[in-house]
Every structure is written in C-alpha cells, then in structure tokens.
Design a protein around this motif. Structure first.
Motif, PDB file in Angstrom:
ATOM      1  N   THR A  83       0.940  -1.268   0.019  1.00  0.00           N
ATOM      2  CA  THR A  83      -0.277   0.226   0.012  1.00  0.00           C
ATOM      3  C   THR A  83       0.608   1.160   0.349  1.00  0.00           C
ATOM      4  OG1 THR A  83      -1.557  -1.568   1.178  1.00  0.00           O
ATOM      5  CG2 THR A  83      -1.949   1.033   0.792  1.00  0.00           C
ATOM      6  N   PRO A  84       1.605   1.177   0.883  1.00  0.00           N
ATOM      7  CA  PRO A  84       2.617   2.563   0.703  1.00  0.00           C
ATOM      8  C   PRO A  84       2.914   2.518  -0.474  1.00  0.00           C
ATOM      9  CG  PRO A  84       2.904   1.698   3.201  1.00  0.00           C
ATOM     10  CD  PRO A  84       2.944   0.664   2.142  1.00  0.00           C
ATOM     11  N   LEU A  85       4.420   1.667  -0.873  1.00  0.00           N
ATOM     12  CA  LEU A  85       4.554   1.677  -2.593  1.00  0.00           C
ATOM     13  C   LEU A  85       3.689   2.346  -3.276  1.00  0.00           C
ATOM     14  CD1 LEU A  85       7.087   1.568  -3.836  1.00  0.00           C
ATOM     15  CD2 LEU A  85       6.220  -1.328  -3.910  1.00  0.00           C
ATOM     16  N   ILE A  86       2.386   1.516  -3.477  1.00  0.00           N
ATOM     17  CA  ILE A  86       1.262   1.810  -4.575  1.00  0.00           C
ATOM     18  C   ILE A  86       0.835   3.633  -4.432  1.00  0.00           C
ATOM     19  CG2 ILE A  86      -1.028   1.852  -5.801  1.00  0.00           C
ATOM     20  CD1 ILE A  86      -0.631  -1.379  -4.435  1.00  0.00           C
ATOM     21  N   ASP A  87       0.744   4.034  -3.292  1.00  0.00           N
ATOM     22  CA  ASP A  87       0.791   5.447  -2.463  1.00  0.00           C
ATOM     23  C   ASP A  87       2.228   6.483  -3.127  1.00  0.00           C
ATOM     24  OD1 ASP A  87      -1.197   5.092  -1.587  1.00  0.00           O
ATOM     25  OD2 ASP A  87      -0.662   5.248   0.008  1.00  0.00           O
ATOM     26  N   ILE A  88       3.356   5.928  -3.489  1.00  0.00           N
ATOM     27  CA  ILE A  88       4.383   6.925  -3.441  1.00  0.00           C
ATOM     28  C   ILE A  88       4.372   6.436  -5.182  1.00  0.00           C
ATOM     29  CG2 ILE A  88       6.930   7.071  -3.803  1.00  0.00           C
ATOM     30  CD1 ILE A  88       6.653   5.833  -1.255  1.00  0.00           C
ATOM     31  N   VAL A  89       3.942   5.472  -5.686  1.00  0.00           N
ATOM     32  CA  VAL A  89       3.952   5.686  -7.287  1.00  0.00           C
ATOM     33  C   VAL A  89       2.504   5.947  -7.913  1.00  0.00           C
ATOM     34  CG1 VAL A  89       3.462   4.281  -9.086  1.00  0.00           C
ATOM     35  CG2 VAL A  89       5.349   3.115  -7.068  1.00  0.00           C
ATOM     36  N   PHE A  90       1.464   6.552  -7.469  1.00  0.00           N
ATOM     37  CA  PHE A  90       0.379   7.309  -7.848  1.00  0.00           C
ATOM     38  C   PHE A  90       1.200   8.556  -7.531  1.00  0.00           C
ATOM     39  CE2 PHE A  90      -2.208   3.771  -7.317  1.00  0.00           C
ATOM     40  CZ  PHE A  90      -2.605   3.605  -8.523  1.00  0.00           C
ATOM     41  N   VAL A  97       3.862  10.590  -8.064  1.00  0.00           N
ATOM     42  CA  VAL A  97       5.115  10.139  -8.885  1.00  0.00           C
ATOM     43  C   VAL A  97       4.695  10.731  -9.897  1.00  0.00           C
ATOM     44  CG1 VAL A  97       7.232   9.267 -10.180  1.00  0.00           C
ATOM     45  CG2 VAL A  97       7.481   9.197  -7.752  1.00  0.00           C
ATOM     46  N   ILE A  98       3.508   9.264 -10.627  1.00  0.00           N
ATOM     47  CA  ILE A  98       3.107   9.463 -11.760  1.00  0.00           C
ATOM     48  C   ILE A  98       1.930  11.279 -11.377  1.00  0.00           C
ATOM     49  CG2 ILE A  98       0.286   8.659 -13.006  1.00  0.00           C
ATOM     50  CD1 ILE A  98       1.847   5.831 -11.727  1.00  0.00           C
ATOM     51  N   VAL A  99       1.278  11.420 -10.607  1.00  0.00           N
ATOM     52  CA  VAL A  99       0.626  13.056 -10.622  1.00  0.00           C
ATOM     53  C   VAL A  99       1.787  13.794 -10.758  1.00  0.00           C
ATOM     54  CG1 VAL A  99      -1.085  14.691  -9.450  1.00  0.00           C
ATOM     55  CG2 VAL A  99      -1.040  12.005  -9.715  1.00  0.00           C
ATOM     56  N   PHE A 100       2.524  13.638  -9.973  1.00  0.00           N
ATOM     57  CA  PHE A 100       4.007  15.198  -9.941  1.00  0.00           C
ATOM     58  C   PHE A 100       4.380  15.081 -11.462  1.00  0.00           C
ATOM     59  CE2 PHE A 100       8.696  16.186 -10.071  1.00  0.00           C
ATOM     60  CZ  PHE A 100       8.517  17.434  -9.160  1.00  0.00           C
ATOM     61  N   LEU A 101       4.951  14.007 -12.113  1.00  0.00           N
ATOM     62  CA  LEU A 101       5.158  14.103 -14.440  1.00  0.00           C
ATOM     63  C   LEU A 101       4.053  14.493 -14.772  1.00  0.00           C
ATOM     64  CD1 LEU A 101       7.024  10.631 -13.675  1.00  0.00           C
ATOM     65  CD2 LEU A 101       8.028  13.211 -13.342  1.00  0.00           C
TER      66      LEU A 101
END
Length: 148
Positions: free
Chosen positions: A23-30, A32-36
């Motif tokens: 769950t924390p890993l998926i949150d971080i990936v999302f 980063v994607i939103v930032f990009l």
C-alpha cells in the motif's frame, strides 16, 4: 520443527512467512505519476528570436555607401551614427529619421548595422531596435565579436 496444521497462519507459533506491505509503495508511485503529469504539461514561456547560423568564416558584410552603422556605446545612453556621437535619444532619433527619409528611394537596399559594446545597456539597444521596427526597416544586422 515445522508442523502442518489446518488452522490459519496466526496459529503458527513464530513460523509466519513475512509479507510485503504494498500500500505505501502504490501511494508513492501514484504521487510520482501525478507529479510527472503536472510538470510535463507546464507551458514554457518563450520569446521567438531569429538568429542566423554561424559559418566557417564569419565576417561582417562589406559596408557600402547605403549602410548606416549605429553604435550603442557603454556610456549611459550614448549612441554614435558613423563618426557623430549623441548623448540624447531624441537627437539620434531625429538624425536617423532624416537619413532614412533621404534614402527613401533605396530603402529596400538600405543596410543598417548595429554595433554594441559589451557593457552597453540593453535599454539603449532596445530603443534603437524598436525605432527601426516602427519604420519597418528589415535589413538590419547586429554586429557581434566572436569569442576568442
């Protein structure tokens, strides 16, 4: 010794298989994607400038009789037209207007060269360029010294 039992994993005494919490890993990936996505669509501010490409032997064109050379000096608001220097913008503007009107018949073939000192203010150069733009003079070149 490990014994098999038909119960849940919680019943195993210290023999639990560690599990990875995603769950924390998926949150971080999302995040980063939103930032990009946000930064990729940011509009870039730009000013279109037509700059000629350098050649093997850069040199100024031969100055002919139909060429006006305007020098922007490093002194505060100081310009030169040929051998004459002008401290006031109004004086230079009047003389330039007179020269342009006297060469009205050859206006399309009139060459104007602007030479600037390295320490000249941008304001002085912009005044000259905006004046030339107002009078729709297109054959203008800015002389620059090639870096050594």
């Amino acid at each position: 010794m490990i014994t098999a039992s038909s119960g849940s994993h919680a019943e195993n005494n210290g023999n639990e298989v560690p599990s990875l919490e995603l769950t924390p890993l998926i949150d971080i990936v999302f995040i980063v994607i939103v930032f990009l996505l946000i930064t990729a669509n940011a509009p870039l501010l730009k000013l279109p400038v037509n700059i000629p490409e350098a050649t093997e032997n850069p040199s100024a064109d031969v100055i002919s009789d139909e060429t006006l050379v305007i020098t922007v000096a490093s002194d505060q608001n100081s310009w030169a037209l040929g051998d004459d220097t002008y401290e006031e913008w109004g004086e230079l503007k009047t003389v330039l207007l007179g020269r342009i009107q006297s060469k009205q018949s050859v206006l399309n073939s009139l060459n104007i060269s602007i030479a600037t000192d390295n320490s000249a203010t941008a304001e002085s150069l912009v005044k000259v360029m905006s004046f030339l733009n107002e009078h729709q003079l297109k054959n203008v070149q800015i002389l620059m010294q090639q870096p050594e």
